[in-house]
Design an enzyme around this catalytic site. Structure first.
Site, PDB file in Angstrom:
ATOM      1  N   HIS A  95      26.441  20.779   3.926  1.00 27.20           N
ATOM      2  CA  HIS A  95      25.474  21.577   4.688  1.00 27.20           C
ATOM      3  C   HIS A  95      25.212  20.952   6.055  1.00 27.20           C
ATOM      4  O   HIS A  95      25.531  19.797   6.297  1.00 27.20           O
ATOM      5  CB  HIS A  95      24.151  21.696   3.929  1.00 27.20           C
ATOM      6  N   ASP A  97      21.669  20.518   8.301  1.00 32.67           N
ATOM      7  CA  ASP A  97      20.258  20.609   7.942  1.00 32.67           C
ATOM      8  C   ASP A  97      19.610  21.853   8.539  1.00 32.67           C
ATOM      9  O   ASP A  97      19.690  22.109   9.743  1.00 32.67           O
ATOM     10  CB  ASP A  97      19.510  19.351   8.416  1.00 32.67           C
ATOM     11  N   HIS A 253      27.160  17.398   6.339  1.00 31.12           N
ATOM     12  CA  HIS A 253      27.100  16.193   5.518  1.00 31.12           C
ATOM     13  C   HIS A 253      26.893  16.553   4.048  1.00 31.12           C
ATOM     14  O   HIS A 253      26.560  17.699   3.708  1.00 31.12           O
ATOM     15  CB  HIS A 253      26.024  15.221   6.019  1.00 31.12           C
ATOM     16  N   ARG A 268      13.642  10.348   5.339  1.00 33.17           N
ATOM     17  CA  ARG A 268      14.361  11.219   6.275  1.00 33.17           C
ATOM     18  C   ARG A 268      13.409  11.945   7.218  1.00 33.17           C
ATOM     19  O   ARG A 268      12.347  12.411   6.793  1.00 33.17           O
ATOM     20  CB  ARG A 268      15.166  12.271   5.497  1.00 33.17           C
TER      21      ARG A 268
HETATM   22  C1  SIN Z   1      20.385  14.893   3.321  1.00 31.61           C
HETATM   23  O1  SIN Z   1      21.057  15.879   3.072  1.00 31.61           O
HETATM   24  O2  SIN Z   1      19.709  14.815   4.331  1.00 31.61           O
HETATM   25  C2  SIN Z   1      20.396  13.721   2.360  1.00 31.61           C
HETATM   26  C3  SIN Z   1      21.572  12.850   2.580  1.00 31.61           C
HETATM   27  C4  SIN Z   1      21.586  11.689   1.624  1.00 31.61           C
HETATM   28  O3  SIN Z   1      20.627  11.486   0.878  1.00 31.61           O
HETATM   29  O4  SIN Z   1      22.569  10.941   1.637  1.00 31.61           O
END
Ligand code: SIN
Length: 277
Positions: A95, A97, A253, A268
């Protein structure tokens, strides 16, 4: 500052700086490196959450997620906790974000505190390369197409109920915007680099406008696989106190769920972006 590229596709590891005391000149170098490499990694950053917020804030205002609950201390920070003995469920699919926002997140900053002895890596895929590798005929077909993005599938599938009932480590709050749909171009032009990038993702892109269901499904299935070919990817092996920042305008990612026995704790924040064009 030392900037070392990690794969032929994307990603660079930066050493010789502390993110809580970057000079303006150092910040400019980091910003340029982000545009060049799509995702940056900094190890051994024992910084406070306020310093993480302040670093991210240098790129722009931060978002409060409409669905995923933020921390009481600062709603802009999401505590990404995966307790030992459970499966990971946050970000465990390709995805970008918040592509379901009208103005999707420009970037995200993830800071690791507890990491498993193995596993829990994050994968990144360069969407400039995904665009560049398409045939001219496919580029022509995709140019001008619009795709529908929504949180409706990712945030209502089986298994999210417990999150809404606040029984899990990461919790959700219902927001009617979950059911809304927004439309973004399938190919976007990065507002800072001017480069074209593929902009569809498996988690939030539902269909392509103006196509039958079958046509849209077939094209999206092809693009999702193409977008994440190993040649476009890098993989980050986390250590405690590492920080990653990625550019959601040109990267996807994926958080790998392969460390069930162990805890993983990250923090995050996401940075506001602009409407894709
Ligand atoms: C995310 O998608 O922001 C999480 C990525 C992660 O936890 O490695």
């Amino acid at each position: 500052m030392n900037i070392e590229q990690v794969t032929g596709a994307c990603g660079a590891e930066i050493t010789g700086v502390s993110l809580d005391s970057l000079s303006n000149a150092e910040f400019d170098q980091v910003h340029t490196a982000l545009l060049d490499h799509g995702v940056l990694f900094f190890r051994d950053q024992n910084i406070s959450l306020d310093a993480q917020v302040a670093f991210a804030n240098r790129f722009g205002p931060l978002e409060v997620h409409p669905i995923v609950d933020g921390m009481d201390e600062n709603p802009r920070i999401t505590k990404v906790l995966k307790p030992a003995g459970e499966s990971a469920s946050f970000g465990t699919g390709w995805h970008t974000d918040n592509s379901f926002f009208e103005t999707p997140s420009m970037g995200s900053v993830l800071y690791s505190k507890t990491v498993p002895p193995f596993g829990g890596d994050t994968l990144f895929a360069n969407q400039y390369l995904a665009y560049d590798a398409l045939s001219d005929t496919m580029k022509e077909l995709l140019t001008g197409l619009q795709a529908v993005h929504s949180a409706s599938e990712a945030y209502t599938v089986d298994g999210t109920q417990e999150k809404y009932e606040k029984k899990t480590a990461i919790t959700y709050s219902w927001d009617d915007s979950i059911l809304e749909e927004v439309v973004h171009p399938v190919i976007r032009t990065h507002p800072e680099t001017g480069r074209k990038a593929l902009y569809v993702n498996d988690m939030f892109t539902l269909r392509i406008e103006g196509m039958s269901k079958a046509e849209s499904r077939a094209l999206l299935d092809y693009l999702f696989v193409h977008a994440t070919r190993p040649e476009f990817c890098c993989r980050f092996r986390w250590t405690p106190n590492a920080v990653a920042i990625w550019d959601n305008r040109c990267m996807q990612h994926y958080a790998v769920d392969d460390y069930q026995a162990f805890e993983r704790l990250m923090y995050r924040v996401t940075i506001e972006g602009c409407r894709p064009v």
